[in-house]
Design a protein around this motif. Structure first.
Motif, PDB file in Angstrom:
ATOM      1  N   GLU A 121     -19.927   5.042   1.004  1.00 55.20           N
ATOM      2  CA  GLU A 121     -18.527   5.326   0.728  1.00 55.20           C
ATOM      3  C   GLU A 121     -18.360   6.311  -0.433  1.00 55.20           C
ATOM      4  N   VAL A 146      -8.714   6.636   3.205  1.00 58.30           N
ATOM      5  CA  VAL A 146      -8.392   5.872   1.994  1.00 58.30           C
ATOM      6  C   VAL A 146      -6.921   5.507   1.846  1.00 58.30           C
ATOM      7  N   ARG A 154      -6.059   1.801   1.481  1.00 52.96           N
ATOM      8  CA  ARG A 154      -6.510   1.231   0.210  1.00 52.96           C
ATOM      9  C   ARG A 154      -5.583   1.671  -0.940  1.00 52.96           C
ATOM     10  N   CYS A 213      -8.266   5.141  -6.838  1.00 48.98           N
ATOM     11  CA  CYS A 213      -7.418   3.960  -7.062  1.00 48.98           C
ATOM     12  C   CYS A 213      -6.828   3.987  -8.476  1.00 48.98           C
ATOM     13  N   HIS A 242     -10.166  -3.324  -7.124  1.00 47.51           N
ATOM     14  CA  HIS A 242      -9.220  -2.626  -6.238  1.00 47.51           C
ATOM     15  C   HIS A 242      -9.406  -3.099  -4.797  1.00 47.51           C
ATOM     16  N   GLU A 243     -10.671  -3.289  -4.426  1.00 50.46           N
ATOM     17  CA  GLU A 243     -10.951  -3.650  -3.040  1.00 50.46           C
ATOM     18  C   GLU A 243     -10.567  -5.095  -2.732  1.00 50.46           C
ATOM     19  N   PRO A 276      -5.827  -4.067   2.356  1.00 50.29           N
ATOM     20  CA  PRO A 276      -5.288  -2.720   2.650  1.00 50.29           C
ATOM     21  C   PRO A 276      -3.897  -2.810   3.272  1.00 50.29           C
TER      22      PRO A 276
END
Lengths: 189, 240
Positions: A3, A29, A32, A77, B55-56, B60
Motif C-alpha cells: 500500500e 483512498v 478511507r 489521512c 486511521h485505518e 471506510p
C-alpha cells in the motif's frame, strides 16, 4: 506492491499531471479519507468539501509536503484531518459540543459509530497488534482523550469540557499518552 | 535555545502535529518550519507511521458518486489556457507532462539516435537509459537529466535557470517510492553540464521514482536537503 509503495508511486505520477494516476489514487483512498473527514465534520456534504480541497491541492502541488516527507496513505489521512479541522473552525468557530438541529433533535459532536468503536476495531486488527497493544496499555481516560483529538478533531478545551476534566489535565494526558505510546512501541519492537 | 534545536520539543510537537492536538497558528508555524528543518520532517514521518493504524480503525465511508465529477472538473478536466507564445511552447504544456515528452525526445532520443548512427546503422535500438524531467516550483519545464543505464556520466540540461546565491550550488537528489530522499551530488552551473557518478547509474537511480534539486551551501555533502526543492520531477527508466 504494498500500500505504501502504491500511494507513493501514484503521488509521484500525479506530480507530473498524470490524470489516470490521479483517478486511481482517488478510487483507492477516497473511502478511507472520507471516513477521516466525516468523523471530524459529522456531515457528509461538508466531508466531501474537505476531500475536494485535499484532492485539488494534490493536483495543484499545494499539499504542503515538506522535502523528505513520506507521502503515504497515513500522511494523506493527516492532511485530510488538518483540512477538516480548518474547515470546521472556519465554518463554525463556535461549534458547540451539544446542540439541537433544525428539527429540534438533540445532537452531539462526536456521535459514536453504529458498529464497533475505532478502538475496538483497532484491537481486532491483527496486523496492528503493536499499536493496539500499546493503546491498550494506556489508562482509559487518557486514551479516550487522545482518540477524541485524533479521530474527532476536538481541541484540548473541547475534550476537557466533554470529559468534565480540567484543561491542564487533558493536555498532560494527551502529551504523556503519546510519549508512552512511543516508548511502548519501541519496547515491543 | 530555539525549540527546533531541542530534540524533546521536536518530539512533542511532531507527535501533537500528527495526533491533531497542535492547532491554528502553532500548527501552521510548525508546518512552515518543516519546509527547512529535516529533523522535524523525520520526527513527523516517524509519528505518521506510528499512528497510521489508528486511521485505518475507522470504517471506510464511500463518498457520493458526484464527488469525483466535482474534483475532476476542478482539476484534470479544467480547460488549459490558450497558448499564445512560440509555436513550440504548446509542446511543453501542460508542464511538466509535456516536458516529459519533449525531454525524452530532445534529451535522450535524438542524441542516442545520433550516437547509434555513428556506431552502427544496423542497430538503431535505443540503449537503456534513465531520464528525468524536472519542473520548476511554478510548474514550468526546468531541468532534463539523463544517463545511460550502465554509464557513470549524467548529462543535465537546464531549461529554466534558477538564481543560485554566491557560495551555494544546485544539488541533485533521488526520491524513492516511499518519499525517502538520498543525495546524488552537486551540479555545476551552466545550461549544459554533466557530472560523473561514483557508481553505475543503475545503482544510483534504480530506487528513484523522482529526482529533485535543492540549493545547498557549496562544498558540503548534505545527507538531507536544507532548503525547499527548486526542481522536481519523474525519473523514468527507458527500457523494457
Amino acid at each position: 506492491m504494498d500500500e505504501r509503495d502504491e500511494v507513493g508511486e501514484l503521488l509521484a505520477r500525479i506530480g507530473l499531471r498524470d490524470a489516470q494516476a490521479f483517478e486511481t489514487l482517488y478510487r483507492r483512498v477516497a473511502g478511507r479519507l472520507m471516513a477521516v473527514a466525516l468523523r471530524v465534520m459529522q456531515d457528509r456534504a461538508a466531508a466531501e468539501d474537505v476531500l475536494q480541497e485535499v484532492f485539488a491541492a494534490l493536483w495543484n502541488r499545494a499539499d504542503g509536503a515538506a522535502p523528505g516527507q513520506h507521502r503515504t496513505l497515513a500522511w494523506l489521512c493527516v492532511v485530510t484531518r488538518h483540512r477538516a479541522i480548518d474547515l470546521l473552525r472556519k465554518r463554525r468557530p463556535e461549534e458547540p459540543l451539544h446542540w439541537r438541529d433544525a428539527q429540534g433533535e438533540e445532537r452531539m459532536h462526536d456521535v459514536p459509530a453504529d458498529d464497533a468503536s475505532p478502538m475496538a476495531r483497532l484491537l481486532a486488527r491483527e496486523d496492528d497488534a503493536q499499536l493496539a497493544h500499546c493503546m491498550g496499555e494506556l489508562e482509559p481516560e487518557p486514551r479516550r482523550a487522545l482518540l477524541l483529538a485524533f479521530h474527532d478533531g476536538l481541541t484540548h478545551a473541547e475534550i476537557a469540557q466533554r470529559m468534565a476534566r480540567p484543561l491542564g489535565t487533558v493536555k498532560a494526558w494527551t502529551r504523556r499518552s503519546l510519549l508512552r505510546l512511543k516508548g511502548c512501541m519501541e519496547a515491543v519492537a | 535555545m530555539n525549540w527546533y534545536r531541542n530534540p524533546s520539543a521536536i518530539e512533542q510537537l511532531a507527535a501533537a502535529y500528527v495526533a491533531g492536538t497542535l492547532r491554528g497558528p502553532a500548527r501552521r508555524r510548525f508546518a512552515a518550519a518543516m519546509q527547512t528543518r529535516p529533523a522535524l520532517v523525520a520526527a513527523v514521518n516517524e509519528w505518521t507511521r506510528r499512528l497510521g493504524p489508528l486511521h485505518e480503525a475507522l470504517p471506510p465511508q464511500e463518498p457520493s458518486a458526484a464527488l469525483w465529477n466535482r474534483i475532476a472538473k476542478e482539476t484534470t478536466q479544467r480547460a488549459a489556457p490558450a497558448a499564445t507564445r512560440s509555436w513550440w511552447r504548446p509542446l511543453l504544456a501542460p508542464a511538466p507532462a509535456g516536458a516529459l515528452v519533449v525531454g525524452l525526445l530532445v534529451g535522450t532520443a535524438l542524441p542516442v539516435v545520433w550516437q547509434a548512427q555513428e556506431r552502427s546503422r544496423r542497430d538503431m535500438e535505443l540503449p537503456d537509459s534513465y531520464v528525468g524531467v524536472l519542473a520548476t516550483r511554478e510548474g514550468q519545464p526546468g531541468l532534463i537529466v539523463s544517463s545511460l543505464r550502465k554509464g557513470r556520466r549524467v548529462d543535465i540540461k537546464q531549461v529554466t535557470p534558477v538564481d543560485v546565491p554566491a557560495g551555494h550550488t544546485l544539488y541533485l537528489w533521488r526520491i524513492d517510492k516511499a518519499g525517502a530522499i538520498a543525495p546524488v551530488g552537486p551540479l555545476p552551473q551552466g545550461k549544459f553540464v554533466h557530472i560523473d557518478l561514483d557508481a553505475p547509474a543503475e545503482e544510483v537511480f534504480f530506487p528513484a521514482v523522482e529526482l529533485a534539486v535543492s540549493i545547498e551551501p557549496a562544498g558540503v555533502r548534505p545527507a538531507v536537503p536544507s532548503a525547499p526543492f527548486v526542481y522536481r520531477g519523474l525519473c523514468g527508466k527507458v527500457w523494457r
